[in-house]
Design a protein around this motif. Structure first.
Motif, PDB file in Angstrom:
ATOM      1  N   CYS B 260       0.801  -1.216   0.000  1.00  0.00           N
ATOM      2  CA  CYS B 260       0.000   0.000   0.000  1.00  0.00           C
ATOM      3  C   CYS B 260       0.835   1.268   0.000  1.00  0.00           C
ATOM      4  CB  CYS B 260      -0.864   0.052   1.256  1.00  0.00           C
ATOM      5  SG  CYS B 260      -2.250  -1.027   1.195  1.00  0.00           S
ATOM      6  N   PRO B 262       3.410   3.943  -1.225  1.00  0.00           N
ATOM      7  CA  PRO B 262       4.127   4.376  -2.423  1.00  0.00           C
ATOM      8  C   PRO B 262       5.631   4.306  -2.156  1.00  0.00           C
ATOM      9  CG  PRO B 262       2.452   5.981  -1.793  1.00  0.00           C
ATOM     10  CD  PRO B 262       2.564   4.999  -0.669  1.00  0.00           C
ATOM     11  N   ASN B 263       6.369   3.742  -3.081  1.00  0.00           N
ATOM     12  CA  ASN B 263       7.798   3.567  -2.883  1.00  0.00           C
ATOM     13  C   ASN B 263       8.567   4.769  -3.429  1.00  0.00           C
ATOM     14  OD1 ASN B 263      10.517   2.708  -3.024  1.00  0.00           O
ATOM     15  ND2 ASN B 263       9.814   0.589  -3.015  1.00  0.00           N
ATOM     16  N   LEU B 264       9.440   5.310  -2.573  1.00  0.00           N
ATOM     17  CA  LEU B 264      10.210   6.493  -2.975  1.00  0.00           C
ATOM     18  C   LEU B 264      11.308   6.141  -3.968  1.00  0.00           C
ATOM     19  CD1 LEU B 264      10.998   8.841   0.035  1.00  0.00           C
ATOM     20  CD2 LEU B 264       9.719   9.342  -2.015  1.00  0.00           C
ATOM     21  N   TYR B 265      11.771   4.912  -3.920  1.00  0.00           N
ATOM     22  CA  TYR B 265      12.950   4.580  -4.707  1.00  0.00           C
ATOM     23  C   TYR B 265      12.662   3.734  -5.932  1.00  0.00           C
ATOM     24  CZ  TYR B 265      15.608   6.753  -1.107  1.00  0.00           C
ATOM     25  OH  TYR B 265      16.114   7.698  -0.249  1.00  0.00           O
ATOM     26  N   GLU B 266      11.455   3.165  -5.962  1.00  0.00           N
ATOM     27  CA  GLU B 266      11.123   2.410  -7.166  1.00  0.00           C
ATOM     28  C   GLU B 266       9.990   3.103  -7.869  1.00  0.00           C
ATOM     29  OE1 GLU B 266      10.430  -1.711  -6.166  1.00  0.00           O
ATOM     30  OE2 GLU B 266      12.321  -1.634  -5.066  1.00  0.00           O
ATOM     31  N   ASP B 267       9.952   2.927  -9.177  1.00  0.00           N
ATOM     32  CA  ASP B 267       8.930   3.593  -9.946  1.00  0.00           C
ATOM     33  C   ASP B 267       7.780   2.641 -10.183  1.00  0.00           C
ATOM     34  OD1 ASP B 267       7.961   5.783 -11.034  1.00  0.00           O
ATOM     35  OD2 ASP B 267       9.147   5.754 -12.863  1.00  0.00           O
ATOM     36  N   GLU B 268       6.730   2.855  -9.429  1.00  0.00           N
ATOM     37  CA  GLU B 268       5.589   1.976  -9.548  1.00  0.00           C
ATOM     38  C   GLU B 268       4.388   2.882  -9.669  1.00  0.00           C
ATOM     39  OE1 GLU B 268       4.560  -2.008  -7.057  1.00  0.00           O
ATOM     40  OE2 GLU B 268       4.537  -0.125  -6.010  1.00  0.00           O
ATOM     41  N   ARG B 269       3.690   2.835 -10.786  1.00  0.00           N
ATOM     42  CA  ARG B 269       2.641   3.820 -10.996  1.00  0.00           C
ATOM     43  C   ARG B 269       1.289   3.349 -10.505  1.00  0.00           C
ATOM     44  NH1 ARG B 269       4.650   8.378 -10.487  1.00  0.00           N
ATOM     45  NH2 ARG B 269       3.281   9.565 -11.832  1.00  0.00           N
ATOM     46  N   ARG B 270       1.238   2.165  -9.961  1.00  0.00           N
ATOM     47  CA  ARG B 270      -0.052   1.659  -9.507  1.00  0.00           C
ATOM     48  C   ARG B 270       0.130   0.963  -8.163  1.00  0.00           C
ATOM     49  NH1 ARG B 270      -5.138   2.791 -11.025  1.00  0.00           N
ATOM     50  NH2 ARG B 270      -6.486   1.199 -10.161  1.00  0.00           N
ATOM     51  N   LEU B 271      -0.689   1.337  -7.190  1.00  0.00           N
ATOM     52  CA  LEU B 271      -0.600   0.685  -5.890  1.00  0.00           C
ATOM     53  C   LEU B 271      -1.499  -0.536  -5.862  1.00  0.00           C
ATOM     54  CD1 LEU B 271      -0.854   3.844  -3.646  1.00  0.00           C
ATOM     55  CD2 LEU B 271       1.191   2.516  -4.081  1.00  0.00           C
ATOM     56  N   ARG B 272      -1.154  -1.480  -5.016  1.00  0.00           N
ATOM     57  CA  ARG B 272      -2.014  -2.652  -4.851  1.00  0.00           C
ATOM     58  C   ARG B 272      -2.614  -2.621  -3.450  1.00  0.00           C
ATOM     59  NH1 ARG B 272       2.311  -6.726  -5.603  1.00  0.00           N
ATOM     60  NH2 ARG B 272       3.608  -4.875  -5.420  1.00  0.00           N
ATOM     61  N   PRO B 273      -3.740  -1.918  -3.303  1.00  0.00           N
ATOM     62  CA  PRO B 273      -4.313  -1.776  -1.958  1.00  0.00           C
ATOM     63  C   PRO B 273      -4.911  -3.074  -1.446  1.00  0.00           C
ATOM     64  CG  PRO B 273      -5.721  -0.719  -3.582  1.00  0.00           C
ATOM     65  CD  PRO B 273      -4.538  -1.263  -4.333  1.00  0.00           C
TER      66      PRO B 273
END
Lengths: 323, 330
Positions: B260, B262-273
């Motif tokens: 849930c 958001p990662n500061l260091y990886e680029d992930e444009r979609r969260l998996r809630p």
């Protein structure tokens, strides 16, 4: 051309509040623009003026000076009636879904209110249809239509806030800390909803938050504020990989990372944010900056383009924080 | 390991709130332990029972409606729940003290900060002279980075971060053995949060204090905690050291929590809630409490609440997916 792409542009925007102790410069000469379909993230700590900007943009507050140009029209020149029309185009979602909904209105009434105020729907049937449409758009079941805000949890309440903002089919929405009051699992649901709606409806967002992780996740571009000033702006990736302003560098390093593998070099800033009342001349950040030189106390650094797409307000941008 | 001395041990603690609208099972069969000098992070979302659990340690639960139904809380081997009010008063502040989330509301607005620190010291050291107590209070302020000359200021004259430092000074005034910090940095800005966390780490080392840190921020946990307990709906669903939880988190809820953020260091444009909502307080869920939201829910999860099992030394999990003796190494 490029100009047509800009949906909103602010120029030299100022908001001073007169207090007993002097003039509080909440927003002091800030300029930026937002392109159509873009999300601009506005970050900064409490009191930096980010929420004030959000409110100035849709004229919930009157600016002291400067221009707010929406699709070529200066909003500050509009009459009350003109602004009322304009609000169909621009909406706001507030941080606290507990405080921003009328406790005595049902969910149905709350979502329908903007439609009534703006006299959008001609028939009762059309009105009901639109409200239910909005509810399903934000993922609220019809069953909740007659519930009252106190019966809903924070996530659902925020969905109501978003549905209200969407009611008039706006093209620009100010999201003022929309997920800060929510638990992480709910926060992720709402962030996904905000992204889906943008794609579906082609919305443009100003996303205001103090949470850098959230801002990075959702924004295309990011603007960093400190004490009423814009100190840095750029696309979300380069701001994070190569922050230029010493404040941005400290801010990023201060965010606790949920991993035990990343060794964080933490820059601990001295002291607190100084008062925005009658600020000293020179750079606003100078008092807490570890690279401060004489010039920083004398001359205020201009926001300048350091490299393509990267704006920064620091006399020593590019020279500091590289080790 | 087991040769380390335990400062706190909670066994099978169950706390319910008896209200007009029904019974809220705030904490159920809670087991936790903490070694001397270690910091335990208690992680969970609103309503998970984190604050209720630690308030029970301090005996600060309002009764009614709160009722401790069963269990024991052993502080250095003695059951706190059996202490009298008078005995408790000498433990609170001196042996165990608490830092609350909101420094704005936990300080007395009409008392100078120095007086508020002195109050604690005086209560536990009745024989000391006024001058000695004042000196101790000033020294405490200096320790947390506030100049002694500001000791006669009132809380409103300090910023949020400074106020939290004052609260920490009060908590540390009598050099307690255990500090319970309930979301101590949640109300603060990140740069100020970094200052306060740094200060807490320094003080912890100086005094060898044990600590329980309640937080919902896994970043703060990674920064400051040795042990981590993940709570969901009144139960500890996973407990282990930082490596267990961050490298080998097993419970679906633990995994969900990490997804849930958001990662500061990886680029992930979609969260998996995590789908769905936390259970409502009055509803009793049969079986595993997480099953309505769990992506790996099985038939048994609906019927039976899983037992807590130890999957590797010091790492326990409460989930039907895992059986004792299975191997979970990396």
């Amino acid at each position: 051309m490029e100009n047509n792409n800009r949906i909103i542009e602010i120029k030299h925007l100022k908001k001073y509040f007169q207090t007993k102790k002097g003039s509080l410069r909440a927003v002091d000469d800030v300029s930026f623009d937002i392109k159509k379909g873009e999300t601009l993230g506005l970050v900064g700590e409490s009191g930096c003026g980010k929420s004030t900007i959000g409110r100035l943009l849709i004229r919930l507050l009157e600016a002291t000076d400067g221009e707010i140009i929406y699709r070529g029209e200066n909003l500050r020149d509009l009459s009350f009636e003109g602004m009322r029309r304009m609000r169909r185009e621009m909406q706001i979602v507030f941080q606290d879904p507990y405080a921003s909904l009328d406790a005595r209105k049902s969910i149905f009434q709350s979502i329908g209110e903007p439609l009534r105020v703006q006299k959008i729907c001609k028939t009762q049937k059309e009105y009901e249809k639109r409200v239910y449409e909005l509810m399903s758009l934000v993922g609220l079941t019809r069953r909740l239509a007659n519930s009252y805000p106190h019966e809903l949890d924070g996530g659902r309440r925020q969905r109501v806030g978003i549905a209200r903002a969407l009611a008039l089919n706006p093209s620009f929405i100010v999201l003022d800390e929309p997920v800060s009051a929510l638990d992480v699992s709910i926060q992720a649901q709402i962030l996904n909803l905000i992204q889906d709606l943008q794609e579906e409806l082609g919305l443009t967002y100003l996303f205001i938050s103090h949470d850098l992780g959230v801002v990075k996740h959702i924004s295309d571009n990011i603007a960093v504020m400190y004490l009423g000033k814009l100190v840095e702006k750029g696309d979300y990736q380069s701001i994070f990989t190569n922050p230029l302003h010493p404040y941005t560098q400290a801010l990023l390093s201060a965010v606790p990372v949920p991993s035990i593998d990343i060794e964080q070099k933490r820059i601990i800033l001295e002291g607190d944010v100084p008062s925005p009342i009658n600020p000293k001349p020179g750079c606003r950040f100078a008092g807490r900056c570890m690279y401060r030189q004489e010039i920083c106390d004398q001359k205020e650094p201009e926001l300048r383009e350091y490299m393509t797409g990267r704006l920064v307000a620091c006399h020593f941008a590019g020279q500091v924080g590289k080790d | 390991m087991s040769d380390k001395k335990k400062i706190l041990e909670i066994n099978d603690l169950t706390i319910h709130y008896m209200t007009i609208d029904g019974t809220v099972r705030a904490v159920e069969d809670l087991n936790l332990s903490l070694n001397v000098g270690e910091t335990l992070g208690l992680v969970g979302e609103t309503g998970a029972g984190k604050t209720t659990s630690v308030k029970a340690i301090m005996q600060l639960l309002p009764h009614p409606p709160a009722k401790v139904l069963s269990g024991e809380i052993l502080f250095k081997g003695e059951d706190i729940l059996k202490k009298t009010k008078r005995e408790m008063r000498s433990i609170r502040g001196e042996k165990i003290s608490m830092i609350f989330q909101d420094p704005m509301s936990s300080l007395n607005p009409v008392m100078t900060v120095s007086k508020q620190i002195e109050e604690t010291i005086k209560l536990h050291n009745p024989k000391k002279s006024k001058k000695q107590i004042k000196e101790m209070a000033d020294a405490m302020l200096e320790t947390v980075g506030i100049k002694a000359e500001r000791s006669t200021d009132y809380p409103h004259q300090f910023s949020g971060g400074m106020k939290q430092r004052v609260v920490i000074a009060i908590a540390l005034a009598c050099n307690p053995e255990l500090i319970i910090a309930d979301e101590p940095t949640t109300a603060l800005d990140v740069t100020i949060q970094a200052q306060v966390l740094e200060l807490m780490k320094k003080l912890r080392e100086m005094h060898q204090t044990s600590m329980i840190m309640i937080t919902h921020d896994l970043g703060v946990v990674a920064d400051i905690c040795d042990q981590v307990a993940i709570m969901y709906s009144g139960e500890v669903v996973e407990h282990g050291n930082r490596k267990h939880i961050f490298h080998n988190g097993l419970h679906p809820y633990t995994k969900g929590l990490f997804n849930c953020i958001p990662n500061l260091y990886e680029d992930e444009r979609r969260l998996r809630p995590i789908k769905g909502l936390a259970p409502e307080a009055y509803n009793r869920i049969e079986g595993c409490r997480f099953h309505p939201r769990c992506p790996s829910a099985m038939e048994i999860c609906v019927k039976e609440n899983p037992l807590t099992i130890e999957v590797e030394p010091g790492h326990t999990v409460k989930c039907h997916l895992y059986k004792e003796g299975m191997s979970f190494g990396e």
